[in-house]
Design a protein around this motif. Structure first.
Motif, PDB file in Angstrom:
ATOM      1  N   GLU A 117       0.828  -1.205   0.000  1.00 40.25           N
ATOM      2  CA  GLU A 117       0.000   0.000   0.000  1.00 40.25           C
ATOM      3  C   GLU A 117       0.862   1.256   0.000  1.00 40.25           C
ATOM      4  N   MET A 118       1.937   1.256   0.781  1.00 42.43           N
ATOM      5  CA  MET A 118       2.847   2.399   0.796  1.00 42.43           C
ATOM      6  C   MET A 118       3.485   2.594  -0.571  1.00 42.43           C
ATOM      7  N   TRP A 119       3.849   1.484  -1.226  1.00 46.11           N
ATOM      8  CA  TRP A 119       4.446   1.564  -2.547  1.00 46.11           C
ATOM      9  C   TRP A 119       3.443   2.144  -3.542  1.00 46.11           C
ATOM     10  N   LYS A 120       2.192   1.705  -3.460  1.00 43.28           N
ATOM     11  CA  LYS A 120       1.165   2.207  -4.368  1.00 43.28           C
ATOM     12  C   LYS A 120       0.939   3.707  -4.160  1.00 43.28           C
ATOM     13  N   ARG A 121       0.898   4.128  -2.895  1.00 50.88           N
ATOM     14  CA  ARG A 121       0.726   5.551  -2.603  1.00 50.88           C
ATOM     15  C   ARG A 121       1.891   6.363  -3.155  1.00 50.88           C
ATOM     16  N   ASP A 122       3.097   5.857  -2.945  1.00 52.75           N
ATOM     17  CA  ASP A 122       4.286   6.557  -3.442  1.00 52.75           C
ATOM     18  C   ASP A 122       4.251   6.657  -4.962  1.00 52.75           C
ATOM     19  N   LEU A 123       3.878   5.572  -5.619  1.00 51.59           N
ATOM     20  CA  LEU A 123       3.803   5.568  -7.077  1.00 51.59           C
ATOM     21  C   LEU A 123       2.773   6.583  -7.561  1.00 51.59           C
ATOM     22  N   GLU A 124       1.615   6.626  -6.910  1.00 56.30           N
ATOM     23  CA  GLU A 124       0.581   7.578  -7.310  1.00 56.30           C
ATOM     24  C   GLU A 124       1.048   9.010  -7.100  1.00 56.30           C
ATOM     25  N   GLU A 125       1.757   9.292  -6.006  1.00 51.69           N
ATOM     26  CA  GLU A 125       2.304  10.626  -5.774  1.00 51.69           C
ATOM     27  C   GLU A 125       3.308  11.016  -6.853  1.00 51.69           C
ATOM     28  N   ARG A 126       4.139  10.059  -7.242  1.00 52.34           N
ATOM     29  CA  ARG A 126       5.119  10.341  -8.296  1.00 52.34           C
ATOM     30  C   ARG A 126       4.422  10.641  -9.621  1.00 52.34           C
ATOM     31  N   LYS A 127       3.376   9.870  -9.930  1.00 54.21           N
ATOM     32  CA  LYS A 127       2.629  10.112 -11.161  1.00 54.21           C
ATOM     33  C   LYS A 127       1.953  11.473 -11.123  1.00 54.21           C
ATOM     34  N   ARG A 128       1.372  11.833  -9.979  1.00 49.96           N
ATOM     35  CA  ARG A 128       0.714  13.129  -9.829  1.00 49.96           C
ATOM     36  C   ARG A 128       1.721  14.260 -10.045  1.00 49.96           C
ATOM     37  N   TYR A 129       2.896  14.126  -9.433  1.00 48.34           N
ATOM     38  CA  TYR A 129       3.940  15.145  -9.576  1.00 48.34           C
ATOM     39  C   TYR A 129       4.345  15.288 -11.044  1.00 48.34           C
ATOM     40  N   THR A 130       4.496  14.169 -11.722  1.00 48.43           N
ATOM     41  CA  THR A 130       4.893  14.196 -13.135  1.00 48.43           C
ATOM     42  C   THR A 130       3.818  14.877 -13.974  1.00 48.43           C
ATOM     43  N   ARG A 131       2.539  14.561 -13.698  1.00 50.55           N
ATOM     44  CA  ARG A 131       1.454  15.213 -14.433  1.00 50.55           C
ATOM     45  C   ARG A 131       1.484  16.717 -14.212  1.00 50.55           C
TER      46      ARG A 131
END
Length: 75
Positions: A45-59
Motif C-alpha cells: 500500500e505504501m508503494w502504491k501511494r508513493d507511485l501515485e504521488e510520483r505520477k501526480r507530480y509528473t502530471r
C-alpha cells in the motif's frame, strides 16, 4: 570444448567455490514470507501511494511546462 571436458564459463560466473556457496548457503527463497509477492500488505500500500504521488507530480510538471510553452507563444 576444453581439454579437460569442462564447458567454458564467463569470467563473472565464478568457480567451484562460488557455485557451492550459492547452492548451499544462499538457499531457496520459498521459505520467506512474501518473497515473490513483494512484502507485506502495508508495504504494498505504501508503494502504491508513493507511485501515485510520483505520477501526480509528473502530471503537474507536464502541465506547468505546457502552460509555460503556451504563455511563450502568446507573448
Amino acid at each position: 570444448m576444453s581439454e579437460d571436458g569442462a564447458t567454458p564459463r564467463s569470467p563473472g560466473e565464478g568457480g567451484r567455490l562460488m557455485r557451492w556457496a550459492f547452492r548451499n548457503l544462499a538457499g531457496p527463497a520459498e521459505g520467506v514470507q512474501g518473497a515473490v509477492q513483494g512484502g507485506s500488505a502495508e508495504a504494498r500500500e505504501m508503494w502504491k501511494r508513493d507511485l501515485e504521488e510520483r505520477k501526480r507530480y509528473t502530471r503537474e510538471q507536464r502541465e506547468r511546462k505546457r502552460a509555460a510553452r503556451q504563455a511563450g507563444r502568446r507573448g
